[in-house]
Enzyme design. Sequence first.
Site, PDB file in Angstrom:
ATOM      1  N   GLY B 319      32.870  44.125  31.854  1.00 45.75           N
ATOM      2  CA  GLY B 319      33.456  44.138  33.190  1.00 45.75           C
ATOM      3  C   GLY B 319      34.801  44.852  33.162  1.00 45.75           C
ATOM      4  O   GLY B 319      34.997  45.821  32.425  1.00 45.75           O
ATOM      5  N   SER B 320      35.719  44.335  33.943  1.00 50.01           N
ATOM      6  CA  SER B 320      36.985  45.046  34.136  1.00 50.01           C
ATOM      7  C   SER B 320      37.841  45.096  32.879  1.00 50.01           C
ATOM      8  O   SER B 320      38.795  45.880  32.817  1.00 50.01           O
ATOM      9  CB  SER B 320      37.775  44.391  35.256  1.00 50.01           C
ATOM     10  OG  SER B 320      37.018  44.479  36.450  1.00 50.01           O
TER      11      SER B 320
END
Lengths: 383, 628
Positions: B319-320
């Site tokens: 993810g981020s």
Amino acid sequence: MRILPYQAVYQTEMTLRQRLWQINWSLIFLITVIGGVGIAMLYSAGGGAMDPWASKQLGRFALGLIGMFIVAVIDIRIWLRYAYVIFGISVAMLIAVDVIGHIGMGAQRWLRFGPLSVQPSEVMKMALVLALARYFHRVNIEDIGRPVFLIAPLAMVLAPVALVMKQPDLGTAVMLMAGGGAIFFLAGVRLWKFAVVIVVGLACIPIGWNFMHDYQRQRVLTFINPETDPLGAGYHILQSQIAFGSGSVFGKGYLQGTQSHLNFLPERHTDFIFTMLAEEFGLVGGLMVLLLFALLMVYGLAVSVRCRNHFGRLLSMGVTVTILLYVFINTAMVMGLIPVVGVPLPLISYGGTAMLTVLGGCGFLMNAYIHRDVRIGRHAGES
Amino acid sequence: MKPEQDRGRLFTRRAMILAGGQALMFTGLAARMYYLQVVESSHYRVLAEENRISLRLLPPPRGRILDRRGAPLATNAQNYRVVIVPEEAENIEQMLDRLDRLVQVPEHERRRIMREVRRRRAFVPVTVRENLSWEEVSRIEVNAPDLPGINIDVGETRSYPFDGAAAHVLGYVAAVSERDLTGDPLLELPGFRIGKTGIERQYDLQLRGKAGNAEVEVNALGRVIRELRRQEGQPGQNVHLTIDIGLQEFVAKRVGEERRAAVVVMDAHKGDVLAMVSVPSYDPNAFNEGLSGKEWNRLITNPDTPLTNKVIAGQYAPGSTFKIAVALAALEANIPPSFRTSCYGHVQLGNQKFHCWKKGGHGSVDMLDGIKLSCDVYFYELAKRVGIDRVSAMAKRLGMGQSLDLDIPGERNGLIPTRDWKLAAIGVPWQLGETLVAGIGQGYVLATPLQLAVMTARLVNGGFAVTPRLTLAPPGVDPADEPPHSFPPIGVADASRRLVIQGMVEVVNNPQGGTAFGSRITEKRFAMGGKTGTSQVRRISLAERDRGVRKNEDRPWRERDHALFVGFAPVDAPRYVVSVIVEHGGGGSKAAAPIARDVLLEAQRRDSSSVMPGRIAAAPPVDKGPAR
């Protein structure tokens, strides 16, 4: 051994005192030495203790010696008279053991009389000698040549052989046949007849194989090649040979036999006691024991040759041969020369009946010596 | 008279022949004795010795596993057993009755004991009960005169004093299976245990030690008569871990409430793994005592995979948190920090629409804002400009997509996709849209929590390719003698790193839109930086987006997002890095960042990375700290 002066005349009657006077102490000494070796080995087998075997064996040995004296001094003609009776009782006991006998060692061998347990097959060994001696005492030399006169003694041998085979006790069967055969031979049966019997016997081997128990077949097979199954059936033979070999010339020392004391040796107090002796006293000890038995043989030979009545000759030589058959079969077995069969070493192995049988046999030997100059007629009771 | 004399002569002749035959047999017997006892004697003597002497193995005590400050994590406990020796007990049933009055002997155990008594030889002790308490032992000892044949026996068992707290690091020991046999005779000892996973497995040989042996005289039944010679073995070596058990316990407790989670704390410079926790855990002591089939089944069929070390074997879309790698790749590709793009909540590529997590968009965003706000549109743009291969190259330099050679088994590689990889593995050429998705750490990208921690460490430690380690020194080497290890630089410009670090500091400490501001450390000297991540488990359909079914709480647990966070502290001179994942925990800022905060604070308070307890270590020789 003392050589007595030859007496030109036959004796007819002997008093008890005369008989006692004739007792041969050197034979007793020899027997006591062999028995002493046995008790010493049983002391070792018990882990350096009188119990459980040595003390009991000592008692039996003492009892057996007394029995031996009694057998020795009873008039030889009484033995002659009751020879068939004794043989008949022995056969009856063998049949009884087949019917109600105690189960032991996977075969029926014992009969119980109150606190006593008797092995009829042991008693039979001496009873057969007695019966055959009586039979051939009666038969004159011409008649022996006739086959008809051999039917009865053959039956006397084969009946107990069949009974002990049924137990099954291969060792005793072999001993009865060999002992009986020896008496046939001594009585003057022609050699070609033995050849015929041996050929027929060999032909019967395949049939006998079928009648054998699995464990007996296994013993024969493992005898042929013990190394194939070192932890199974060949174990006994192999461990026994290891005990012999590791004993070397002078042995490991009394009470020091590792094979025996660490239980690698089976039945070290009975059938394998000679192995234990050879492990602890080495080649020297083993040969000494064989020498003692050889002396016994020489003694038996001398007595029989010196005997002037035929019953005494056959009886003394028959007993001698039987005792030595014990020795040969037992020692050859523990050294891996023949298959494992249950035959004890006389006077040394632990076991009551065998001890009494062998001492009884020695009593007959001595009896023949004491009555060497007694004249016995062809027929019982005749003088 | 004549026939009588003939008979006598015939008898004498034949008796002589018979005697001759017997003499021959005596000769034969003597010859056989000579052969056995003289010719073959040496052969049989060897066989007799082999019979008599048996070599017994003496199992060495297993080495201990210690934490970085020497606290034992795996030791050998004495296990008191009560055994019965059948040949010494006059009446076994009666002895068990008496014993039952002192310590419980349940009925089914009784049956097992009687069965074993029948099966074994009379001198072999049969275990009645194991793991006796001290009180039970003394109760039996006091009554010893009435209990012939009942003995107390002391054995060694592996003991893990911290139970499940470090189970995935330590692993466990269990009975040797057929597969494990290597020819070491120790392995064939009944009851011998070997390491099955974790450190116990990795360093099994060193922990095991060398067996000693005793030459004993045995009888034909195998009973030992006496000992002839004894050679002591070599005890197993101790293994010193980098783990700080205090921190480890704290972390285990902190995330223990989660259903599935993984946390790893590392020293950014040395690579020392200070804590490694995977949830759910298991109790390694249970393996030692022997699991029942039912218990074992429950462990391996549990959907939450308690036996898996999720820190090294769990592969997640980062993810981020992956934006760290994307930003560095962009800066190294000469895209300046001042590069701006406008976020309207989504970006259109052909007929595909790529959404930002913030529905209304972030407006005009530069790189620092992009990191701080975690703006997806900004990173779509960066990834598109840099290209997947350069992003992947940077990710690999940061430690992703490969094994990090941690010294426990089970590590997985994760996945950093490239054009060539996709063509080779899937057979379809790379699509531009996939680059965009990779730019926010979704799609093919997979990383383990450990890899994310290493990425963070390599960023904040001055740009060195640190690798993680679990042991302070090889077994048998005093950690004090172990020279410090230096790592090669990863070759990223200091300015690039500083910018990303600054972005991460703002993520936590900037009240204007920092995604983890709620989880900042207020004590200034312990302040942390970090990056949140929320990785989608399931693609959200357009219809759902329109209906507004986006909130995690509205979805079933299994479909909720994974919450991630990577962080470091203190911000001035980063020393600790942490990587947290809470499976299906929802947003990284809400579920993962608070855990990271508590863990980093605790690590700094405990001064976890120093070897001596309570001593504040000298400042690590690195980086001048991020320019703010």
